[in-house]
Design an enzyme around this catalytic site. Structure first.
Site, mmCIF file in Angstrom:
data_model
loop_
_atom_site.group_PDB
_atom_site.id
_atom_site.type_symbol
_atom_site.label_atom_id
_atom_site.label_comp_id
_atom_site.label_asym_id
_atom_site.label_seq_id
_atom_site.Cartn_x
_atom_site.Cartn_y
_atom_site.Cartn_z
ATOM 1 N N GLY A 1 72.469 -51.245 3.205
ATOM 2 C CA GLY A 1 72.969 -49.874 3.062
ATOM 3 C C GLY A 1 72.955 -49.108 4.371
ATOM 4 O O GLY A 1 73.066 -49.698 5.457
ATOM 5 N N CYS B 1 67.987 -38.233 1.075
ATOM 6 C CA CYS B 1 66.534 -38.329 1.213
ATOM 7 C C CYS B 1 65.742 -37.063 0.925
ATOM 8 O O CYS B 1 64.714 -37.134 0.257
ATOM 9 C CB CYS B 1 66.194 -38.804 2.619
ATOM 10 S SG CYS B 1 66.827 -40.442 2.960
ATOM 11 N N PHE B 2 66.171 -35.915 1.466
ATOM 12 C CA PHE B 2 65.280 -34.749 1.455
ATOM 13 C C PHE B 2 64.809 -34.395 0.045
ATOM 14 O O PHE B 2 63.614 -34.294 -0.220
ATOM 15 C CB PHE B 2 65.953 -33.534 2.098
ATOM 16 C CG PHE B 2 65.965 -33.571 3.602
ATOM 17 C CD1 PHE B 2 65.353 -34.601 4.298
ATOM 18 C CD2 PHE B 2 66.575 -32.568 4.335
ATOM 19 C CE1 PHE B 2 65.362 -34.638 5.680
ATOM 20 C CE2 PHE B 2 66.587 -32.592 5.719
ATOM 21 C CZ PHE B 2 65.986 -33.632 6.387
ATOM 22 N N ARG C 1 78.783 -23.109 7.032
ATOM 23 C CA ARG C 1 78.098 -23.805 8.135
ATOM 24 C C ARG C 1 78.130 -23.006 9.437
ATOM 25 O O ARG C 1 77.775 -23.535 10.492
ATOM 26 C CB ARG C 1 78.773 -25.166 8.378
ATOM 27 C CG ARG C 1 78.720 -26.101 7.190
ATOM 28 C CD ARG C 1 77.327 -26.669 7.005
ATOM 29 N NE ARG C 1 77.279 -27.547 5.848
ATOM 30 C CZ ARG C 1 76.256 -28.328 5.570
ATOM 31 N NH1 ARG C 1 75.198 -28.356 6.350
ATOM 32 N NH2 ARG C 1 76.272 -29.062 4.488
ATOM 33 N N PHE D 1 58.741 -31.631 5.876
ATOM 34 C CA PHE D 1 58.675 -30.629 6.953
ATOM 35 C C PHE D 1 60.079 -30.262 7.451
ATOM 36 O O PHE D 1 60.369 -29.101 7.707
ATOM 37 C CB PHE D 1 57.849 -31.171 8.137
ATOM 38 C CG PHE D 1 56.380 -30.863 8.036
ATOM 39 C CD1 PHE D 1 55.637 -31.275 6.942
ATOM 40 C CD2 PHE D 1 55.735 -30.149 9.029
ATOM 41 C CE1 PHE D 1 54.274 -30.996 6.839
ATOM 42 C CE2 PHE D 1 54.377 -29.861 8.940
ATOM 43 C CZ PHE D 1 53.639 -30.283 7.841
ATOM 44 N N PRO E 1 65.625 -44.564 -5.989
ATOM 45 C CA PRO E 1 66.117 -43.309 -6.571
ATOM 46 C C PRO E 1 65.030 -42.488 -7.262
ATOM 47 O O PRO E 1 63.917 -42.977 -7.471
ATOM 48 C CB PRO E 1 67.139 -43.757 -7.617
ATOM 49 C CG PRO E 1 67.048 -45.218 -7.717
ATOM 50 C CD PRO E 1 66.095 -45.737 -6.697
HETATM 51 P P1 NAI Z 1 71.693 -47.594 0.105
HETATM 52 O O1 NAI Z 1 71.879 -47.259 -1.330
HETATM 53 O O2 NAI Z 1 72.796 -47.289 1.077
HETATM 54 O O3 NAI Z 1 71.362 -49.161 0.251
HETATM 55 C C1 NAI Z 1 70.513 -49.857 -0.573
HETATM 56 C C2 NAI Z 1 71.136 -51.217 -0.851
HETATM 57 O O4 NAI Z 1 70.164 -52.037 -1.506
HETATM 58 C C3 NAI Z 1 72.345 -51.186 -1.771
HETATM 59 O O5 NAI Z 1 73.470 -51.728 -1.094
HETATM 60 C C4 NAI Z 1 71.928 -52.051 -2.971
HETATM 61 O O6 NAI Z 1 72.992 -52.828 -3.506
HETATM 62 C C5 NAI Z 1 70.858 -52.931 -2.362
HETATM 63 N N1 NAI Z 1 69.934 -53.505 -3.340
HETATM 64 C C6 NAI Z 1 69.266 -52.890 -4.355
HETATM 65 N N2 NAI Z 1 68.471 -53.754 -5.006
HETATM 66 C C7 NAI Z 1 68.638 -54.971 -4.399
HETATM 67 C C8 NAI Z 1 68.074 -56.268 -4.606
HETATM 68 N N3 NAI Z 1 67.169 -56.467 -5.552
HETATM 69 N N4 NAI Z 1 68.487 -57.277 -3.802
HETATM 70 C C9 NAI Z 1 69.383 -57.070 -2.827
HETATM 71 N N5 NAI Z 1 69.942 -55.859 -2.574
HETATM 72 C C10 NAI Z 1 69.567 -54.817 -3.340
HETATM 73 O O7 NAI Z 1 70.353 -46.867 0.562
HETATM 74 P P2 NAI Z 1 69.925 -46.393 2.027
HETATM 75 O O8 NAI Z 1 70.479 -45.046 2.349
HETATM 76 O O9 NAI Z 1 70.138 -47.508 2.994
HETATM 77 O O10 NAI Z 1 68.376 -46.159 1.804
HETATM 78 C C11 NAI Z 1 67.478 -47.249 1.602
HETATM 79 C C12 NAI Z 1 66.078 -46.714 1.668
HETATM 80 O O11 NAI Z 1 65.829 -46.144 2.970
HETATM 81 C C13 NAI Z 1 65.768 -45.592 0.676
HETATM 82 O O12 NAI Z 1 64.454 -45.740 0.236
HETATM 83 C C14 NAI Z 1 65.895 -44.333 1.503
HETATM 84 O O13 NAI Z 1 65.095 -43.296 0.997
HETATM 85 C C15 NAI Z 1 65.394 -44.795 2.860
HETATM 86 N N6 NAI Z 1 65.924 -44.046 4.004
HETATM 87 C C16 NAI Z 1 67.221 -43.636 4.057
HETATM 88 C C17 NAI Z 1 67.703 -42.949 5.164
HETATM 89 C C18 NAI Z 1 69.122 -42.499 5.220
HETATM 90 O O14 NAI Z 1 69.441 -41.723 6.122
HETATM 91 N N7 NAI Z 1 69.995 -42.933 4.343
HETATM 92 C C19 NAI Z 1 66.853 -42.654 6.325
HETATM 93 C C20 NAI Z 1 65.518 -43.179 6.187
HETATM 94 C C21 NAI Z 1 65.086 -43.827 5.059
#
Ligand code: NAI
Length: 480
Positions: free
Chosen positions: A10, A272-273, A447, A222, A89
């Site tokens: 992701g 995230c927030f 904005r 924060f 989620p």
């Molecule tokens: P996302 O939803 O874009 O990607 C997650 C991916 O995991 C999806 O493509 C999904 O199909 C895959 N997935 C789920 N279960 C799976 C499994 N069992 N096997 C293989 N693939 C699987 O999410 P994103 O934005 O990348 O966030 C991921 C984590 O990172 C979350 O916990 C988020 O809170 C954290 N995070 C996100 C940030 C952001 O800016 N988006 C920044 C810092 C942390």
């Protein structure tokens, strides 16, 4: 050769692993996902996410030491270090619904790692997770381990969408949490060696597991709190005639506060927030700390208030009704330089205006029509689950059109709402815009990107968040 596998391709898994592959040519990196369309896109010319600089990094490494695959089990089995970057989620049902993190995807990933592993592995939490998740994951892994050793680390990601590659190239810090056992420390060193290829060692912070997990939730709380703080002040500015830009500049020049994240707006968004603060709130409640929980809950309440206030401004300014009126929505992504719409304030603003029967014409340079219609049809918190688990309620599609040009969105509109700070919205020919609109012509700048005085000279009635109000708006207060 060290082999790394990342589960979850992701917004975090894709860019993070691409940068590791670029900076560590001797490490083989596989990014795996159960979503075949996402993997196909990573292997194509059109990557599944828009992020400045990402295309170049992927092009340089893909096929060399960076691979995208749906063969999750094979790559996990072969790797030495497994990052887990799946979605986490907010729970929609059951215990902790609306607050707690849903660890379904994390748990299934952990069980799969235990099932397919034939050699010792370091398992890295990259997803943002509740404090003590590592303990639960450890239990799943050790109870199914068949003589294999798993060492768990927490390595939360601090990149910001829109600047992900810049942030990954030059991070303020990399945080690695691990057990204080010899195995835990050995694993920390192994991961530190990966980042040390390009991150100065003094910026690689090593802590215990719980500090690393909590630091990520606290850091997001924060950051969001700063936005809610300045947004709360913006409401007071409008009531008193102060200018929030001047106030936030005056606050931010104090070196103890600093200037970043002090822009008033229609509200914060992003995946995230809200999720992470709700998670923090739930953890506080579970630990018998209701006062602390309420303190952080207020950050979200002010954010919701800011979105409602914006909608009320629009409706009250336009003679207390937008029924049947065309409103142009400029920007739908939660911020510029990303196509990500998760928890974007545009969703709540659009739903608020649709509730008053407005006709919306939406333009965002990076968001597709399909995505916008989905977002407006989805229930809160359902967006972070796989597509087949997202129950959609029918939107009144006749009320919404999505177009690919700002001028087309604006033509014959009664008002414009700017909801994302895309640079191109600053550069529109506002005389041409004015001439093409119904009169009186309104601009609601969520904005603070336009020069309100210039627009007023053209003839617009302008609302800018937290700025002294036009006399028109003063006479029609937004009662939130
Ligand atoms: P996302 O939803 O874009 O990607 C997650 C991916 O995991 C999806 O493509 C999904 O199909 C895959 N997935 C789920 N279960 C799976 C499994 N069992 N096997 C293989 N693939 C699987 O999410 P994103 O934005 O990348 O966030 C991921 C984590 O990172 C979350 O916990 C988020 O809170 C954290 N995070 C996100 C940030 C952001 O800016 N988006 C920044 C810092 C942390």
């Amino acid at each position: 050769m060290v082999k790394i596998c990342c589960i979850g391709a992701g917004y975090v898994g894709g860019p993070t692993m691409a940068v590791i592959a670029l900076k560590c040519p001797e490490i083989q990196v596989a990014v795996v996902d159960i979503a075949a369309p996402r993997i196909n896109a990573w292997n194509s010319e059109h990557l599944p996410i828009y992020e400045p600089g990402l295309d170049e990094v992927v092009k340089e490494c893909r096929g060399r030491n960076l691979f995208f695959s749906v063969d999750v089990e094979k790559h996990v089995a072969e790797s030495d270090i497994v990052f887990v970057s799946v979605n986490t989620p907010t729970k929609t049902q059951g215990l902790g619904a609306g607050k707690a993190a849903d660890l379904t995807y994390w748990e299934s990933a952990a069980r799969m790692i235990a099932d397919v592993s034939k050699s010792d592995k370091i398992v890295v939490e990259k997803s943002t997770v509740p404090v003590k998740t590592a303990e639960a994951i450890e239990r799943i892994l050790t109870h199914n381990r068949k003589g294999i050793n798993f060492t768990i680390l927490s390595n939360p990601e601090f990149l910001a969408e829109g600047t992900a590659i810049k942030d990954l190239f030059n991070p303020d810090r990399v945080l690695i949490g691990g057990r204080e056992t010899p195995e835990g420390q050995k694993a920390i060193h192994a991961l530190r060696d990966v980042y040390a290829h390009w991150v100065p060692v003094e910026r690689i912070l090593c802590t215990n597991l719980w500090s690393a997990e909590l630091s990520k939730l606290a850091a997001n709380a924060f950051l969001a709190q700063r936005i809610s703080s300045v947004n709360a002040i913006s409401a007071l500015c409008e009531a008193t005639g102060a200018d929030v830009t001047q106030v936030s500049h005056a606050i931010g020049t104090d070196s103890r506060v600093g200037p970043k994240f002090l822009n008033a707006s229609v509200g914060f968004g992003g995946s995230c927030f809200q999720k992470d603060i709700l998670n923090l709130v739930y953890i506080c409640e579970c630990n018998g700390l209701p006062e602390v929980a309420n303190y952080w809950k207020q950050v979200i309440k002010v954010n919701d208030y800011q979105k409602t206030r914006f909608v009320n401004r629009v409706v009250s300014s336009m003679f207390n009704t937008v029924s049947g009126k065309k409103i142009a929505i400029l920007g739908f992504a939660f911020k510029k330089d990303t196509g990500d719409t998760r928890e974007t304030p545009a969703i709540d603003v659009c739903k608020g205006l649709l509730g008053d029967k407005a006709k919306l014409s939406i333009f965002d340079p990076q968001v597709t029509e399909d995505q916008i219609i989905r977002d407006l049809s989805m229930k809160k918190f359902d967006w972070d689950h796989p597509a087949h688990l997202q129950p959609l309620s029918p939107t009144n599609n006749k009320q919404v059109t999505v177009v690919w040009d700002a001028y087309e969105a604006i033509k014959d509109a009664h008002g414009i709402c700017i909801l994302t700070e895309w640079d191109e919205f600053k550069k529109l020919d506002y005389k041409k815009v004015y001439d093409s609109m119904q009169k009186p012509a309104f601009v609601f700048d969520g904005r603070n990107v336009v020069d309100a005085n210039k627009l007023r000279e053209i003839g617009f009635i302008v609302y800018s968040v937290g700025k002294p109000l036009d006399s028109w708006l003063k006479d029609m207060p937004a009662v939130a």
